[in-house]
Design an enzyme around this catalytic site. Structure first.
Site, PDB file in Angstrom:
ATOM      1  N   CYS A   1      41.900  13.698  38.559  1.00  7.52           N
ATOM      2  CA  CYS A   1      41.883  13.027  39.735  1.00  7.52           C
ATOM      3  C   CYS A   1      42.767  11.998  39.993  1.00  7.52           C
ATOM      4  CB  CYS A   1      40.367  12.205  39.895  1.00  7.52           C
ATOM      5  SG  CYS A   1      39.186  13.739  40.093  1.00  7.52           S
TER       6      CYS A   1
ATOM      7  N   PRO B   1      67.640  14.286  15.656  1.00  8.46           N
ATOM      8  CA  PRO B   1      67.131  14.937  16.838  1.00  8.46           C
ATOM      9  C   PRO B   1      65.550  15.345  16.810  1.00  8.46           C
ATOM     10  CG  PRO B   1      67.771  16.390  14.917  1.00  8.46           C
ATOM     11  CD  PRO B   1      68.050  15.023  14.329  1.00  8.46           C
TER      12      PRO B   1
ATOM     13  N   TYR C   1      57.213  16.492  23.471  1.00  4.25           N
ATOM     14  CA  TYR C   1      56.813  15.296  24.359  1.00  4.25           C
ATOM     15  C   TYR C   1      55.744  16.149  25.205  1.00  4.25           C
ATOM     16  CZ  TYR C   1      60.674  12.790  22.475  1.00  4.25           C
ATOM     17  OH  TYR C   1      61.687  12.110  21.503  1.00  4.25           O
TER      18      TYR C   1
ATOM     19  N   GLY D   1      69.181  12.385  20.698  1.00  8.35           N
ATOM     20  CA  GLY D   1      69.504  12.217  22.022  1.00  8.35           C
ATOM     21  C   GLY D   1      70.026  13.301  22.860  1.00  8.35           C
TER      22      GLY D   1
END
Length: 425
Positions: A349, A279, A378, A241
């Site tokens: 779109c 981590p 991510y 975190g």
């Protein structure tokens, strides 16, 4: 620190020009630096060692699940924190030893638990009473004992985005810490369960260390209660975190790993337990960029737009979390050129397909290259094929070489798993 620097006015990853990668691989494309991965791993594990902590470090695979990235980290000694059977398969395929794998996640299926037991992994982090009972049944059927931690929810506000907070009572994760004692007593009496650890994870992109202080205190209290009951705990899994800088003005500066390690040592270092840390973002975020090309420049009624070939399907964080990524041109502007303010958008779109509004950039035109910084976590793992767009390729650089470690699928490969219904001929 990262290894994306400008040389002769052109951005490079280590010793490879991003212009070369764009020309030879195409865009959009993720580019990762081996040197940065190695450095970040060394800084994090070195901080733990300097603080005198006995720790197993398992990289959070959800942050970046590329096999070549995982193998790079595994070769450095990393384990893996996985949240699905698929991630477990990828980690094993990348060479992560089973005895360095932790299986987290709230919705593990019976088949996934069976697979984890067959692989002989290090630890399964149980997140509910029903999961504990399912795991016990599967383990007894196989004649083994499942090594577990119970993930507690300490009801601590992490001070991060609500969509990446995981340690409050109203989050779906873990067992309320006030209920954990009873579930540990139940687990200790199960024939298919071997209680090994307490687990906890309170969120992601945390910049303030005080939430860790509060959560570690609750973990310490629970450990004392369990020990009084005669339930031996070998290790404490404290999750991950710790945040990274995304370079947005006004954002708090994340604490360095050395400060984090000192907080861990102060709270948990004297308990005689091995530590497990997971981590993810901290290791890979600044090790990667998303490289994109401007397709069109569009002058709107009130603002100018740079329309790129990367879209929210390639990098979902801005649309999903209102996340900030620094954007910069690959080729530096001529001296004296003034910046302008433009909206950087993608071709999807959806009105949410916006990477940055009114960003200060030198004048750019169709064909120019730009990068989205801090995209190694991510990014590719959350990419998808929305709007019929192939998954973005990934490139790993080491010194003066690069390799395509996930190629761009063809349109035919995009539909390879689909077929007409029998009545459609």
């Amino acid at each position: 620190m990262h290894h994306f620097t400008s040389r002769d006015g052109v951005l490079h990853c280590e010793d490879v020009s991003l212009e070369t990668i764009a020309a030879e691989v195409g865009t959009p494309v993720y580019v990762y630096s081996t040197a940065t991965l190695t450095r970040h791993w060394g800084v994090f594990t070195g901080a733990l060692k300097d603080a005198g902590l006995d720790a197993t470090v398992c990289f959070a695979t959800k942050a970046n699940g590329n096999v070549a990235v995982l193998r790079t980290l595994a070769d450095l000694g990393a384990g893996a924190d996985v949240v699905s059977g698929g991630e477990l398969f990828v980690a094993r395929h990348a060479g992560v030893p089973a005895d360095r794998i932790v299986f987290s996640g709230v919705g593990k299926t019976r088949d996934e638990l069976a697979y984890a037991l067959d692989e002989g992994i290090f630890q399964i982090n149980v997140e509910s009473k029903s999961e504990l009972e399912m795991l016990d049944a599967v383990a007894r059927e196989k004649g083994v004992k499942a090594p577990i931690a119970i993930r507690i929810n300490p009801d601590v506000e992490a001070g991060t985005h609500e969509k990446i907070t995981t340690g409050k009572f109203d989050n779906k994760f873990g067992i309320a810490w006030t209920q954990a004692h009873a579930l540990y007593r139940k687990a200790a009496g199960m024939d298919g369960i071997a209680v090994k650890a307490i687990a906890m994870h309170i969120g992601s992109q945390i910049a303030d260390l005080s939430p860790f202080d509060a959560a570690f205190g609750r973990m310490r209290d629970l450990l004392a209660i369990l020990r009084r009951d005669g339930i031996e705990i070998e290790r404490l899994d404290i999750g991950g975190g710790l945040g990274v800088p995304y370079d947005r003005e006004g954002d708090p500066t994340p604490m360095p790993p050395a400060d984090y390690a000192r907080v861990i040592a102060r709270n948990l270092g004297d308990l005689g337990c091995r530590l497990v840390l997971e981590p993810g973002r901290l290791i890979t975020a600044n090790a990667g960029v998303l490289l994109s090309r401007v397709v069109h420049r569009k002058e709107g009624a009130t603002r100018s737009f740079l329309i790129c070939d990367a879209g929210m399907n390639d990098l979902a964080r801005p649309a999903m979390y209102d996340a900030f990524h620094a954007i910069e041109p690959v080729r530096a502007p001529a001296p004296g050129v003034e910046n302008e303010h433009v909206d950087v958008v993608g071709p999807i779109c959806e009105s949410s397909d916006v990477f940055g509004k009114q960003r200060a950039l030198p004048p750019m035109q169709a064909g120019d290259l730009l990068v989205f910084r801090t995209a190694g976590a991510y990014g590719a793992t959350m990419s998808n094929m929305y709007n019929g767009r192939p998954l973005v390729p990934e490139v790993l650089v080491k010194d003066g070489e690069y390799a395509v470690v996930r190629r761009r699928p063809t349109w035919q490969e995009m539909i390879a798993l689909e077929s007409p219904a029998p009545w459609q001929g």
